[in-house]
Design a protein around this motif. Structure first.
Motif, PDB file in Angstrom:
ATOM      1  N   ALA A  90     -37.061  29.716  -0.811  1.00  0.00           N
ATOM      2  CA  ALA A  90     -36.041  28.701  -0.515  1.00  0.00           C
ATOM      3  C   ALA A  90     -36.624  27.610   0.371  1.00  0.00           C
ATOM      4  CB  ALA A  90     -34.834  29.337   0.165  1.00  0.00           C
ATOM      5  N   ALA A  91     -36.162  26.379   0.147  1.00  0.00           N
ATOM      6  CA  ALA A  91     -36.694  25.238   0.888  1.00  0.00           C
ATOM      7  C   ALA A  91     -35.585  24.325   1.385  1.00  0.00           C
ATOM      8  CB  ALA A  91     -37.639  24.430  -0.004  1.00  0.00           C
ATOM      9  N   ILE A  92     -35.804  23.785   2.594  1.00  0.00           N
ATOM     10  CA  ILE A  92     -35.100  22.579   2.992  1.00  0.00           C
ATOM     11  C   ILE A  92     -36.018  21.440   2.574  1.00  0.00           C
ATOM     12  CG2 ILE A  92     -33.880  23.686   4.898  1.00  0.00           C
ATOM     13  CD1 ILE A  92     -35.842  22.394   6.839  1.00  0.00           C
ATOM     14  N   VAL A  93     -35.443  20.282   2.292  1.00  0.00           N
ATOM     15  CA  VAL A  93     -36.228  19.210   1.691  1.00  0.00           C
ATOM     16  C   VAL A  93     -36.124  17.952   2.563  1.00  0.00           C
ATOM     17  CG1 VAL A  93     -36.740  17.968  -0.424  1.00  0.00           C
ATOM     18  CG2 VAL A  93     -35.562  20.170  -0.547  1.00  0.00           C
ATOM     19  N   PHE A  94     -37.276  17.484   3.018  1.00  0.00           N
ATOM     20  CA  PHE A  94     -37.353  16.300   3.874  1.00  0.00           C
ATOM     21  C   PHE A  94     -37.836  15.114   3.043  1.00  0.00           C
ATOM     22  CE2 PHE A  94     -39.220  13.398   6.909  1.00  0.00           C
ATOM     23  CZ  PHE A  94     -38.366  13.469   8.008  1.00  0.00           C
ATOM     24  N   PHE A  95     -37.122  13.999   3.159  1.00  0.00           N
ATOM     25  CA  PHE A  95     -37.439  12.793   2.389  1.00  0.00           C
ATOM     26  C   PHE A  95     -37.741  11.626   3.319  1.00  0.00           C
ATOM     27  CE2 PHE A  95     -34.653  15.331  -0.226  1.00  0.00           C
ATOM     28  CZ  PHE A  95     -35.145  15.205  -1.511  1.00  0.00           C
ATOM     29  N   LYS A  96     -38.789  10.887   2.990  1.00  0.00           N
ATOM     30  CA  LYS A  96     -39.003   9.574   3.598  1.00  0.00           C
ATOM     31  C   LYS A  96     -38.729   8.548   2.496  1.00  0.00           C
ATOM     32  CE  LYS A  96     -42.349   8.720   6.454  1.00  0.00           C
ATOM     33  NZ  LYS A  96     -43.691   8.608   7.082  1.00  0.00           N
ATOM     34  N   VAL A  97     -37.586   7.884   2.615  1.00  0.00           N
ATOM     35  CA  VAL A  97     -37.126   6.963   1.573  1.00  0.00           C
ATOM     36  C   VAL A  97     -37.434   5.530   2.012  1.00  0.00           C
ATOM     37  CG1 VAL A  97     -35.168   6.203   0.190  1.00  0.00           C
ATOM     38  CG2 VAL A  97     -35.254   8.564   1.041  1.00  0.00           C
ATOM     39  N   PRO A  98     -38.207   4.779   1.234  1.00  0.00           N
ATOM     40  CA  PRO A  98     -38.500   3.391   1.598  1.00  0.00           C
ATOM     41  C   PRO A  98     -37.215   2.587   1.784  1.00  0.00           C
ATOM     42  CG  PRO A  98     -39.893   4.101  -0.207  1.00  0.00           C
ATOM     43  CD  PRO A  98     -38.856   5.175  -0.026  1.00  0.00           C
ATOM     44  N   ALA A  99     -37.127   1.885   2.905  1.00  0.00           N
ATOM     45  CA  ALA A  99     -35.940   1.080   3.177  1.00  0.00           C
ATOM     46  C   ALA A  99     -35.713   0.049   2.083  1.00  0.00           C
ATOM     47  CB  ALA A  99     -36.074   0.396   4.538  1.00  0.00           C
ATOM     48  N   ALA A 100     -36.793  -0.438   1.498  1.00  0.00           N
ATOM     49  CA  ALA A 100     -36.665  -1.443   0.436  1.00  0.00           C
ATOM     50  C   ALA A 100     -35.866  -0.878  -0.745  1.00  0.00           C
ATOM     51  CB  ALA A 100     -38.045  -1.898  -0.021  1.00  0.00           C
ATOM     52  N   CYS A 144     -39.098  -3.669  10.109  1.00  0.00           N
ATOM     53  CA  CYS A 144     -39.155  -2.901  11.350  1.00  0.00           C
ATOM     54  C   CYS A 144     -39.035  -1.406  11.072  1.00  0.00           C
ATOM     55  CB  CYS A 144     -38.027  -3.338  12.290  1.00  0.00           C
ATOM     56  SG  CYS A 144     -38.171  -5.052  12.844  1.00  0.00           S
ATOM     57  N   LEU A 145     -38.167  -1.035  10.153  1.00  0.00           N
ATOM     58  CA  LEU A 145     -37.945   0.355   9.790  1.00  0.00           C
ATOM     59  C   LEU A 145     -38.262   0.505   8.311  1.00  0.00           C
ATOM     60  CD1 LEU A 145     -34.556   0.960  11.636  1.00  0.00           C
ATOM     61  CD2 LEU A 145     -36.829   1.597  12.425  1.00  0.00           C
ATOM     62  N   SER A 146     -39.507   0.838   8.008  1.00  0.00           N
ATOM     63  CA  SER A 146     -39.938   0.836   6.613  1.00  0.00           C
ATOM     64  C   SER A 146     -39.417   2.039   5.840  1.00  0.00           C
ATOM     65  CB  SER A 146     -41.465   0.788   6.531  1.00  0.00           C
ATOM     66  OG  SER A 146     -42.023   1.885   7.223  1.00  0.00           O
ATOM     67  N   TYR A 147     -39.014   3.080   6.552  1.00  0.00           N
ATOM     68  CA  TYR A 147     -38.499   4.276   5.892  1.00  0.00           C
ATOM     69  C   TYR A 147     -37.194   4.720   6.547  1.00  0.00           C
ATOM     70  CZ  TYR A 147     -42.940   5.188   3.476  1.00  0.00           C
ATOM     71  OH  TYR A 147     -44.032   5.113   2.677  1.00  0.00           O
ATOM     72  N   GLU A 148     -36.367   5.399   5.760  1.00  0.00           N
ATOM     73  CA  GLU A 148     -35.272   6.183   6.306  1.00  0.00           C
ATOM     74  C   GLU A 148     -35.631   7.650   6.122  1.00  0.00           C
ATOM     75  OE1 GLU A 148     -31.298   5.542   5.061  1.00  0.00           O
ATOM     76  OE2 GLU A 148     -31.104   3.618   6.091  1.00  0.00           O
ATOM     77  N   TYR A 149     -35.243   8.486   7.086  1.00  0.00           N
ATOM     78  CA  TYR A 149     -35.513   9.909   7.029  1.00  0.00           C
ATOM     79  C   TYR A 149     -34.241  10.632   6.591  1.00  0.00           C
ATOM     80  CZ  TYR A 149     -39.682   8.883   9.871  1.00  0.00           C
ATOM     81  OH  TYR A 149     -40.878   8.393  10.337  1.00  0.00           O
ATOM     82  N   HIS A 150     -34.343  11.380   5.478  1.00  0.00           N
ATOM     83  CA  HIS A 150     -33.214  12.130   4.947  1.00  0.00           C
ATOM     84  C   HIS A 150     -33.595  13.603   4.886  1.00  0.00           C
ATOM     85  CE1 HIS A 150     -31.304   8.501   2.608  1.00  0.00           C
ATOM     86  NE2 HIS A 150     -31.826   8.126   3.764  1.00  0.00           N
ATOM     87  N   LEU A 151     -32.640  14.478   5.186  1.00  0.00           N
ATOM     88  CA  LEU A 151     -32.883  15.920   5.125  1.00  0.00           C
ATOM     89  C   LEU A 151     -31.799  16.586   4.296  1.00  0.00           C
ATOM     90  CD1 LEU A 151     -34.540  18.402   6.114  1.00  0.00           C
ATOM     91  CD2 LEU A 151     -32.876  18.583   7.990  1.00  0.00           C
TER      92      LEU A 151
END
Length: 249
Positions: A111-121, A140-147
């Motif tokens: 089983a996994a939790i999944v971490f995403f770095k989503v480009p703000a663009a 300024c914030l090139s990525y958003e962090y989603h979990l």
């Protein structure tokens, strides 16, 4: 499993779907899409056809998962290996411009939790907000962090996951997708340590006064890999045989 549709697609990622073989069935037909299976439990792989050939899973969208889950898909679900892509815990991989990392969810094997770095663009483009002001923010914030939690049970080890630590330290965990299967207050569970000691104490109670003569008694136990040592130590005071079955599939 959380039935809300918003929990099965990451914001800004129009071609990444999580535990969504039933709710996003039509998306399987597009090779540009990626389907993530957080773990091999029926409520999460629901809608995923079994077998090979016309009646089985024919993609062409790839299924991304951990190696243990990949083995279960091949050996039990009989999914063709050409449609399965496995990723180790802590390994960062890309789908398009999005960076994705699996970490151990402390649930079932694989089983996994999944971490995403989503480009703000991507987020701005998909929200149709690509204005000059948003471009400035994006720089300024090139990525958003989603979990995405999938099914998980918190363990102090989570605090050591590098990307999660980074996001928390920066106070930048932008979106949290919760699987709320056991979120209701009526679901109260022992901690794993307490559960391990309870198992050992109950075995002692079952053996009772015959414990010292129970040399031929065996116990078969399925364990999470990081609790195997703990339960064996608990059973060390029980004068009988303890058989520990590996969780490696």
């Amino acid at each position: 499993m959380n039935q809300l549709q918003q929990c099965h697609q990451i914001q800004g990622c129009n071609n990444i779907f999580i535990d969504a073989f039933k709710s996003r069935k039509e998306k399987i037909l597009d090779h540009r899409n990626a389907f993530i299976l957080t773990h091999y439990h029926a409520d999460h792989y629901v809608g995923l056809p079994r077998g090979k050939g016309e009646k089985g899973y024919v993609g062409p969208a790839k299924i991304h998962c951990t190696p243990i889950t990949a083995n279960l898909l091949r050996e039990i679900h009989n999914v063709d290996s050409c449609f399965i892509v496995s990723h180790e815990y802590g390994e960062t991989w890309n789908h398009g411009e999005t960076e994705i990392t699996f970490y151990d969810a402390n649930h079932c094997p694989g089983a996994a939790i999944v971490f995403f770095k989503v480009p703000a663009a991507l987020l701005f483009h998909n929200k149709k907000e690509a204005s000059s002001s948003s471009s400035s923010t994006s720089s300024c914030l090139s990525y958003e962090y989603h979990l995405h939690t999938g099914d998980m049970r918190f363990h102090p080890k989570f605090k050591l996951y590098p990307l999660l630590r980074e996001a928390v330290a920066q106070r930048r965990l932008d979106v949290l997708y919760l699987d709320t299967t056991y979120a209701h207050p009526k679901h109260v569970f022992l901690s794993q340590d307490d559960a391990v000691h309870k198992i050992a104490s109950q075995v002692k109670e079952l053996l009772g006064p015959n414990e010292g003569h129970a040399q031929d008694t065996g116990f078969a136990i399925m364990l999470f890999h990081w609790k195997r040592k703990g339960i064996v130590e608990c059973f060390s005071s029980v004068k009988s045989t303890c058989l520990c079955q590996s969780d490696q599939v």
